[in-house]
Design an enzyme around this catalytic site. Structure first.
Site, mmCIF file in Angstrom:
data_model
loop_
_atom_site.group_PDB
_atom_site.id
_atom_site.type_symbol
_atom_site.label_atom_id
_atom_site.label_comp_id
_atom_site.label_asym_id
_atom_site.label_seq_id
_atom_site.Cartn_x
_atom_site.Cartn_y
_atom_site.Cartn_z
ATOM 1 N N GLU A 325 0.850 -1.197 0.000
ATOM 2 C CA GLU A 325 0.000 0.000 0.000
ATOM 3 C C GLU A 325 0.884 1.245 0.000
ATOM 4 O O GLU A 325 1.563 1.545 0.993
ATOM 5 C CB GLU A 325 -0.916 0.000 1.225
ATOM 6 C CG GLU A 325 -1.863 1.193 1.205
ATOM 7 C CD GLU A 325 -2.830 1.237 2.368
ATOM 8 O OE1 GLU A 325 -3.055 0.188 2.998
ATOM 9 O OE2 GLU A 325 -3.352 2.325 2.639
ATOM 10 N N LYS A 457 -8.828 -15.211 15.632
ATOM 11 C CA LYS A 457 -8.986 -14.812 14.225
ATOM 12 C C LYS A 457 -10.423 -14.512 13.826
ATOM 13 O O LYS A 457 -10.822 -14.751 12.685
ATOM 14 C CB LYS A 457 -8.392 -15.887 13.294
ATOM 15 C CG LYS A 457 -6.924 -16.158 13.578
ATOM 16 C CD LYS A 457 -6.357 -17.289 12.765
ATOM 17 C CE LYS A 457 -4.928 -17.571 13.200
ATOM 18 N NZ LYS A 457 -4.328 -18.718 12.579
ATOM 19 N N ASP A 533 1.301 -14.249 12.493
ATOM 20 C CA ASP A 533 0.186 -14.821 11.748
ATOM 21 C C ASP A 533 -0.705 -13.677 11.271
ATOM 22 O O ASP A 533 -1.367 -13.027 12.089
ATOM 23 C CB ASP A 533 -0.596 -15.771 12.669
ATOM 24 C CG ASP A 533 -1.651 -16.553 11.915
ATOM 25 O OD1 ASP A 533 -2.083 -16.076 10.844
ATOM 26 O OD2 ASP A 533 -2.053 -17.624 12.404
ATOM 27 N N HIS A 631 -13.815 25.137 7.117
ATOM 28 C CA HIS A 631 -13.674 26.581 7.332
ATOM 29 C C HIS A 631 -14.256 27.341 6.148
ATOM 30 O O HIS A 631 -14.929 28.352 6.307
ATOM 31 C CB HIS A 631 -12.195 26.961 7.530
ATOM 32 C CG HIS A 631 -11.774 26.848 8.947
ATOM 33 N ND1 HIS A 631 -11.596 27.947 9.752
ATOM 34 C CD2 HIS A 631 -11.521 25.775 9.718
ATOM 35 C CE1 HIS A 631 -11.239 27.530 10.968
ATOM 36 N NE2 HIS A 631 -11.170 26.214 10.955
#
Ligand code: ADP
Length: 648
Positions: A325, A457, A533, A631
């Protein structure tokens, strides 16, 4: 075996590129152009077994087929393939990686192509044919115009033509058709196919849809490896036909790399898909045998980036992050910089205990309750822990927590596991206790060693509330100056965003442990780099990020609380070479001999510290953008907006 059966019906029916390119290449032959092209195309589209087989074998058949098609059109004996084609075919046949690499990859080669052109069908070279027709056209046109002028002068009727004039008219028409075919069709097609690439400059009816579909990159069953020996070839064949099970290769051959290589070749043959691009060599297959991965055929490469230094509890850590990524490492690095410039972060380990919860069943809820009371009675704890701790010198039973559902009992054992993440260790301990309990509770039916109350998990409130693995809180005070200069935002902006996004927004979403911006990003990247893991990212990413203005509202107090970071520095993927190197970089490789468990605990703290950095940076990026927009939207002072905008 048929292709459909082997490939699960997914094998794409794709006309190989060279063949298609030939069929669609601009053909300057006049008059019959269109018809011939259609004949070409319909031949190529024939789903005959021969053309199907040829289409799947890139070494020679596409060119052979092309020649065949060309020769149908020309009604001439087949032309031998060009030297380039021959060398290409030889290279593929001999498994020359360099020459055949593009074919293997199934990538269209757009360099000057060795594929014969349709214009090869002309008896003379293209430039000569063009020259002849050009000259013919203009000379007969000139001649006819002359004759026309003479006839007008001599008042001869125009329709009275001599033999030479007739021949000139025929020649004019013929050369006109040729030139129209050469320029006219291409001109019209250029309007129809403006969006197509060079090779598609001539598109036949029915091709449009096929071309607009994304083409599978790999359609090519050429093995990505050359066979080592005839013996290996025989084994590959046995695996393909099923007489040798793929999983047995390691034990049969006693050579893990060779086993992986053979399995890979068998796989390529049975699927018809190339694994080119998936590396085979460079991994110690012995080190994964029986521990990390079964039936290997290669390994996936993931880049590792470095964020840091992360100043945590007075020490500096360079944090390895395996990710694909973009911006993640850079962003975490910026967070580390802000923490460093503000004097560092502090991490505190709150709890360290791995859990396993079997489910057992009784005939009645009353009996299940009796076991619950027995297990939760402090008097029995010592006995149970002696039984449990026999599983490993590092396993130490900490707690037993029970939950009943009718006559079923869920028993959540918690124990420390040293430097191991501890799932194996805790499971062994639980098995010891269950065996022991059978003496006093012979009617206990063990349904499963894991009853999901563990909970491993899966997103589960029990981990979020009770913790699992390492529970860590990490904090830092980021000075106002650093918030402005490094993070390019403001303290009130961050505090407001945290409240509305990480707390309120996640509550609105009904989140379970997801009161953060992107803890999972950092957790996953560090987990993959250090051999954890990755599936345990689910509970390990549980995190609540808090932000508050401190020091009279000037500075920012940020904290991340993560109750279930499940990490280890021994066992599983941690012992593999590259993962081990990343652990080494952090100074937590393997077991700690001085203080067992301290390496894993330190790793958990580093994970939390990196998450703190990641949260700080991403939240700042969002706050900076959001603040400017809001803003503007709410029309605050122009001066403020300009100041904020210049800091973004
Ligand atoms: P896990 O329980 O995380 O699956 P493993 O069972 O694969 O881990 O690895 C733990 C193994 O490592 C055990 O056999 C244990 O005896 C050994 N070991 C060696 N040193 C340590 C240590 N410092 N902490 C925990 N386990 C250790």
């Amino acid at each position: 075996m048929k292709d459909r059966e082997r490939g699960g019906g997914c094998t794409p029916c794709v006309v190989p590129q060279p063949l298609k390119a030939t069929a669609l290449t601009y053909n300057p032959t006049p008059a019959h152009f269109s018809l011939n092209a259609r004949i070409f195309y319909s031949c190529i589209k024939q789903p005959s077994p021969t053309s199907e087989t040829n289409a799947r074998r890139p070494s020679s058949p596409p060119n052979v087929t092309t020649h065949f098609l060309m020769d149908v059109r020309r009604r001439l004996p087949p032309k031998p393939p060009s030297a380039t084609i021959l060398s290409h075919q030889k290279a593929v046949a001999s498994g020359d990686d360099r020459s055949s690499s593009s074919a293997k990859a199934g990538v269209v080669d757009r360099s000057p192509s060795p594929v014969p052109k349709a214009s090869d069908a002309l008896p003379l070279p293209l430039y000569l044919t063009n020259g002849i027709f050009f000259t013919l056209f203009f000379s007969v046109a000139y001649y006819l115009l002359h004759r026309w002028r003479d006839k007008i002068r001599s008042s001869t009727p125009l329709h009275v033509v001599t033999l030479s004039e007739l021949a000139a008219i025929v020649s004019l028409i013929a050369s006109f058709i040729y030139l129209l075919g050469f320029f006219g069709i291409d001109f019209v097609q250029s309007f129809i196919t403006t969006s197509r690439g060079e090779e598609d400059s001539f598109v036949l009816e029915g091709e449009v849809e096929q071309h607009s579909e994304p083409k599978p990159r790999i359609v090519d069953p050429v093995p990505s490896l050359a066979l080592a020996s005839e013996e290996d070839e025989e084994i590959v064949k046995s695996v393909v036909c099923g007489s040798v099970p793929s999983y047995s290769l390691e034990s049969k051959l006693g050579d893990c790399l060779r086993a992986a290589s053979i399995r890979r070749q068998a796989l390529e043959r049975t699927t018809g898909r190339s694994l080119l691009g998936l590396p085979l060599e460079g991994l110690d297959y012995d080190s994964i045998l029986g521990q990390c991965c079964e039936m290997p055929v290669g390994y996936v490469q993931i880049p590792v980036g470095i964020a840091g230094p992360l100043l945590l509890n007075g020490c500096e850590y360079m944090v390895p992050m395996a990710t694909t990524e973009g911006c993640l490492v850079a962003s975490t690095n910026r967070g580390c910089k802000a923490i460093f410039a503000s004097g560092g972060a502090t991490a505190i380990l709150l709890k360290d205990g791995m859990t396993r919860a079997p489910v057992v069943r009784f005939a009645t809820a009353e009996r299940a309750s009796q076991l619950k009371f027995f297990l939760e009675d402090a008097i029995n704890f010592d006995t149970l822990s002696i039984v449990f701790n026999k599983s490993s010198r590092f396993a130490r039973l900490q707690n037993i927590q029970c939950s009943i559902a009718g006559k079923n009992l869920y028993i959540r054992f918690t124990c420390s596991t040293g430097d191991a993440m501890g799932m194996n260790m805790v499971s062994k301990g639980v098995q010891n206790v269950l065996d022991f309990l059978q003496n006093d509770f012979p009617d206990m039916d063990v349904i499963g060693i894991s009853g999901n109350f563990c909970s491993d998990k899966k997103p589960a409130a029990v981990n979020w509330i009770e913790g699992r693995g390492k529970s860590v809180v990490c904090e830092a005070v980021i000075t106002e100056e650093v918030v402005k200069k490094v993070l390019k935002t403001t303290v009130p902006g961050l505090v407001e965003l945290n409240m509305l996004k990480n707390l309120t927004g996640s509550a609105i979403a009904g989140s379970l442990g997801g009161f953060n911006a992107h803890a999972a990003n950092i957790v996953s990247a560090v987990f993959i780099a250090t051999g954890q893991d990755p599936a345990q990212n689910i509970e390990s990413s549980h995190c609540i990020t808090m932000m508050e203005a401190v020091n009279n509202g000037k500075d920012l107090h940020i904290s991340v609380t993560m109750p279930s970071i499940e990490v280890g520095t021994v066992g599983g993927g941690t012992q593999l070479a590259s993962q081990s190197a990343c652990l080494n970089l952090l100074g937590v490789k393997g077991a700690s001999h001085e203080s067992p468990g301290s390496n894993a605990r330190l790793l958990a703290s580093v994970v939390a510290g990196a998450v703190l950095a990641g949260e700080l940076s991403l939240m700042s990026a969002i706050a900076a953008g959001q603040l400017v927009r809001s803003h503007m939207k709410y029309n605050r002072s122009n001066r403020d907006i300009a100041a904020i905008a210049s800091s973004v």
